[in-house]
Write an enzyme that holds these catalytic residues in place. Sequence first.
Site, PDB file in Angstrom:
ATOM      1  N   SER A 170      11.899  -7.102  53.262  1.00  0.00           N
ATOM      2  CA  SER A 170      12.061  -7.571  51.877  1.00  0.00           C
ATOM      3  C   SER A 170      12.406  -9.053  51.938  1.00  0.00           C
ATOM      4  CB  SER A 170      13.220  -6.808  51.225  1.00  0.00           C
ATOM      5  OG  SER A 170      13.596  -7.403  49.998  1.00  0.00           O
TER       6      SER A 170
ATOM      7  N   TYR B 126      22.039  -3.566  51.667  1.00  0.00           N
ATOM      8  CA  TYR B 126      20.566  -3.599  51.633  1.00  0.00           C
ATOM      9  C   TYR B 126      20.044  -4.826  52.394  1.00  0.00           C
ATOM     10  CZ  TYR B 126      15.846  -3.547  49.563  1.00  0.00           C
ATOM     11  OH  TYR B 126      14.488  -3.531  49.366  1.00  0.00           O
TER      12      TYR B 126
HETATM   13  N1  LIG Z   1      10.470  -2.738  44.605  1.00  0.00           N
HETATM   14  C1  LIG Z   1      10.794  -3.892  45.168  1.00  0.00           C
HETATM   15  O1  LIG Z   1      11.026  -4.905  44.479  1.00  0.00           O
HETATM   16  C2  LIG Z   1      10.878  -4.006  46.667  1.00  0.00           C
HETATM   17  C3  LIG Z   1      10.971  -5.288  47.221  1.00  0.00           C
HETATM   18  C4  LIG Z   1      11.052  -5.417  48.603  1.00  0.00           C
HETATM   19  C5  LIG Z   1      11.038  -4.288  49.398  1.00  0.00           C
HETATM   20  N2  LIG Z   1      10.956  -3.065  48.831  1.00  0.00           N
HETATM   21  C6  LIG Z   1      10.936  -1.915  49.732  1.00  0.00           C
HETATM   22  O2  LIG Z   1       9.735  -1.203  49.521  1.00  0.00           O
HETATM   23  C7  LIG Z   1       9.916   0.174  49.888  1.00  0.00           C
HETATM   24  C8  LIG Z   1       9.420   1.043  48.757  1.00  0.00           C
HETATM   25  O3  LIG Z   1      10.205   0.778  47.608  1.00  0.00           O
HETATM   26  P1  LIG Z   1       9.709   1.084  46.115  1.00  0.00           P
HETATM   27  O4  LIG Z   1      10.212  -0.030  45.281  1.00  0.00           O
HETATM   28  O5  LIG Z   1       8.292   1.455  46.108  1.00  0.00           O
HETATM   29  O6  LIG Z   1      10.660   2.338  45.794  1.00  0.00           O
HETATM   30  P2  LIG Z   1      10.388   3.813  45.229  1.00  0.00           P
HETATM   31  O7  LIG Z   1      11.740   4.362  44.938  1.00  0.00           O
HETATM   32  O8  LIG Z   1       9.374   3.798  44.154  1.00  0.00           O
HETATM   33  O9  LIG Z   1       9.783   4.572  46.506  1.00  0.00           O
HETATM   34  C9  LIG Z   1      10.589   4.826  47.620  1.00  0.00           C
HETATM   35  C10 LIG Z   1       9.906   5.823  48.513  1.00  0.00           C
HETATM   36  O10 LIG Z   1      10.746   6.035  49.664  1.00  0.00           O
HETATM   37  C11 LIG Z   1      11.064   7.410  49.759  1.00  0.00           C
HETATM   38  N3  LIG Z   1      12.405   7.584  50.313  1.00  0.00           N
HETATM   39  C12 LIG Z   1      13.575   7.104  49.829  1.00  0.00           C
HETATM   40  N4  LIG Z   1      14.588   7.530  50.604  1.00  0.00           N
HETATM   41  C13 LIG Z   1      14.042   8.289  51.584  1.00  0.00           C
HETATM   42  C14 LIG Z   1      14.559   9.013  52.683  1.00  0.00           C
HETATM   43  N5  LIG Z   1      15.863   9.063  52.952  1.00  0.00           N
HETATM   44  N6  LIG Z   1      13.688   9.704  53.467  1.00  0.00           N
HETATM   45  C15 LIG Z   1      12.356   9.685  53.222  1.00  0.00           C
HETATM   46  N7  LIG Z   1      11.803   9.004  52.209  1.00  0.00           N
HETATM   47  C16 LIG Z   1      12.640   8.335  51.402  1.00  0.00           C
HETATM   48  C17 LIG Z   1      10.948   7.967  48.351  1.00  0.00           C
HETATM   49  O11 LIG Z   1      10.761   9.375  48.388  1.00  0.00           O
HETATM   50  C18 LIG Z   1       9.735   7.192  47.847  1.00  0.00           C
HETATM   51  O12 LIG Z   1       8.557   7.795  48.310  1.00  0.00           O
HETATM   52  C19 LIG Z   1      11.403   0.314  50.213  1.00  0.00           C
HETATM   53  O13 LIG Z   1      11.592   0.221  51.622  1.00  0.00           O
HETATM   54  C20 LIG Z   1      12.027  -0.896  49.527  1.00  0.00           C
HETATM   55  O14 LIG Z   1      13.239  -1.290  50.126  1.00  0.00           O
HETATM   56  C21 LIG Z   1      10.863  -2.880  47.482  1.00  0.00           C
END
Ligand SMILES: NC(=O)c1ccc[n+]([C@@H]2O[C@H](COP(=O)([O-])OP(=O)(O)OC[C@H]3O[C@@H](n4cnc5c(N)ncnc54)[C@H](O)[C@@H]3O)[C@@H](O)[C@H]2O)c1
Length: 254
Positions: free
Chosen positions: A142, A155
């Site tokens: 991230s 985080y």
């Molecule tokens: N949304 C943002 O702005 C952003 C920015 C940078 C990085 N990220 C990263 O992107 C990734 C996806 O995030 P998102 O925004 O799509 O979130 P989201 O909540 O829409 O999706 C998260 C996914 O991870 C899975 N997950 C969560 N905890 C878990 C666990 N303990 N075991 C197995 N699966 C698990 C969920 O079931 C889901 O499929 C994450 O790693 C997040 O940190 C997101």
Amino acid sequence: MRGLSGKRVLVSGGSSGIGAATARRFLQEGARVVIGGLDQAEVDRTVAELTPLGEVSGLPGDVSSEADVARLVGGAVAALGGLDVLVNNAGTAWREPFLEITPDHWDRIIAVNLRGMFLVAQAVARHLVAQGTGGVILNMSSTNGLGGEADYAHYNASKGGVLLLTRTMAVELGRHGIRVNALCPGYIRTPLNSAISAGLDDGFVSAYERDHIPLGRAGLAEEVAAGYAFLASDDAAFVHGTELVIDGGQLAIM
Ligand SMILES: NC(=O)c1ccc[n+]([C@@H]2O[C@H](COP(=O)([O-])OP(=O)(O)OC[C@H]3O[C@@H](n4cnc5c(N)ncnc54)[C@H](O)[C@@H]3O)[C@@H](O)[C@H]2O)c1
């Protein structure tokens, strides 16, 4: 994107947000996909939505659990007859001032975002080395792995850890033909961010987008999925041990 057709792809955290958009993108590129996710019903729903696009199945489990990860990776290998690409995407986040973080909350974020990333990456890397075909591993970091956003100490630490995990894996796995890179998205509109923003008013969110993101808007999950697809493709054949920032210019601001 060159070289993705027919690839066997595991997307952890593929049941929602960026992961679901990524599974969709790989299916559109002709890849065969297994998605993971924490919640069985969400995994089933996403698999049902994606099935018209191609070969996709799902395996629920918690990436912080060794047993669940063994089931996830073993199940994906069995379903696809091997693996070529890991999109190591599962993660969680919530806001919490540094002075209020409990040890339990610290441990949970690190367990999912760093231990989970390690467990899935190691299990897949061991399979790829034994398979002898090389492959690609993409770890989700991230912009919070590159800068210290307030109220996210746990985080930020987990995502910074992912970057050095990625570089070390690249150093050790390159000789096996396994390319390893990280993604650093900025503020992306997903269910995770909607949940975090639920307590904030719309004015705060739009002002944040205007003031902190030079392109003036949040990113889309599809725009991050495109980064994953590029890094997994043959177009990125010499990209290794680095990170791709997809943030609308957020980190460019002084
Ligand atoms: N949304 C943002 O702005 C952003 C920015 C940078 C990085 N990220 C990263 O992107 C990734 C996806 O995030 P998102 O925004 O799509 O979130 P989201 O909540 O829409 O999706 C998260 C996914 O991870 C899975 N997950 C969560 N905890 C878990 C666990 N303990 N075991 C197995 N699966 C698990 C969920 O079931 C889901 O499929 C994450 O790693 C997040 O940190 C997101």
